[in-house]
Structures are given as structure tokens and as C-alpha cells.
Design an enzyme around this catalytic site. Structure first.
Site, PDB file in Angstrom:
ATOM      1  N   ARG A   7       0.940  -1.258  -0.030  1.00  0.00           N
ATOM      2  CA  ARG A   7       0.115  -0.040   0.097  1.00  0.00           C
ATOM      3  C   ARG A   7       0.993   1.285   0.035  1.00  0.00           C
ATOM      4  O   ARG A   7       0.669   2.166  -0.645  1.00  0.00           O
ATOM      5  CB  ARG A   7      -0.954   0.144   1.453  1.00  0.00           C
ATOM      6  CG  ARG A   7      -2.111  -1.092   1.287  1.00  0.00           C
ATOM      7  CD  ARG A   7      -2.898  -1.037   2.210  1.00  0.00           C
ATOM      8  NE  ARG A   7      -2.224  -1.394   3.732  1.00  0.00           N
ATOM      9  CZ  ARG A   7      -2.081  -0.769   4.702  1.00  0.00           C
ATOM     10  NH1 ARG A   7      -3.268   0.011   5.048  1.00  0.00           N
ATOM     11  NH2 ARG A   7      -1.641  -1.114   5.922  1.00  0.00           N
ATOM     12  N   ASN A  51      -5.923  -2.723   2.485  1.00  0.00           N
ATOM     13  CA  ASN A  51      -6.048  -4.100   2.633  1.00  0.00           C
ATOM     14  C   ASN A  51      -7.455  -4.559   2.568  1.00  0.00           C
ATOM     15  O   ASN A  51      -8.410  -3.837   3.299  1.00  0.00           O
ATOM     16  CB  ASN A  51      -5.298  -4.517   3.903  1.00  0.00           C
ATOM     17  CG  ASN A  51      -4.028  -4.374   3.737  1.00  0.00           C
ATOM     18  OD1 ASN A  51      -3.329  -4.435   2.794  1.00  0.00           O
ATOM     19  ND2 ASN A  51      -3.444  -4.302   4.937  1.00  0.00           N
TER      20      ASN A  51
END
Length: 89
Positions: free
Chosen positions: A18, A36
Site C-alpha cells: 500500500r 487491505n
């Protein structure tokens, strides 16, 4: 304004995916988010120039060196409530 939702599957959580995706998106002047998902995948939503989104997609196929991307799905979405920056969630 273009908007695309990507789902990245494989070893993509716990490997700075990320944060790395955010870094790439900021370089490409894209806004959106990376987060996520409960199934172990990562969702990346990107808003901006079509060519920049395509460049992000190329990067997402591999991700950071610590990731092992197995699948990448792309879905064009409507550009509603466009964020001002790219966030990790």
C-alpha cells in the site's frame, strides 16, 4: 477524469504494498487510495489521467520487490467524490 479500481492478489499484504502504491500514485499525480481487503488482497482506486493510470497498472503487476503479485483485476468506475490526495487505508 478517469477512475479505475484495481484488485491485486498474491503476497501483497505485510510487504509495504500500500505504501509503495501510494508513492507510485503520487509520482504519477493520481489521487485515490490503497487498502487491505479482508480476503488478503489489496484494493487500489486511482483517479486522474488515463496514461498515468495505465502506468500505475504496469507497476501494480509487480509491486514492490517484497510482493508476489499473482493476479491483477481492473475495473473502470465512475469518478464520483474524487479525493484530493492518495491515501492508504
Amino acid at each position: 477524469m478517469n477512475a479505475v479500481r484495481f484488485i491485486v492478489r498474491g503476497k501483497v499484504q505485510g510487504v509495504f504494498f500500500r505504501a509503495s502504491a501510494r508513492e507510485q500514485a503520487v509520482k504519477l499525480k493520481l489521487t485515490g487510495h490503497a487498502r487491505n481487503m479482508i480476503d488478503g488482497s489489496v484494493e487500489v482506486v486511482a483517479y486522474g489521467d488515463a496514461a498515468a493510470i495505465d502506468q500505475l497498472e504496469v507497476w501494480l503487476h509487480d509491486g514492490p520487490a517484497t510482493a508476489e503479485v499473482q493476479e491483477l483485476f481492473r475495473e473502470e468506475i465512475g469518478a464520483h467524490d474524487v479525493p484530493a490526495e492518495f491515501l492508504t487505508k
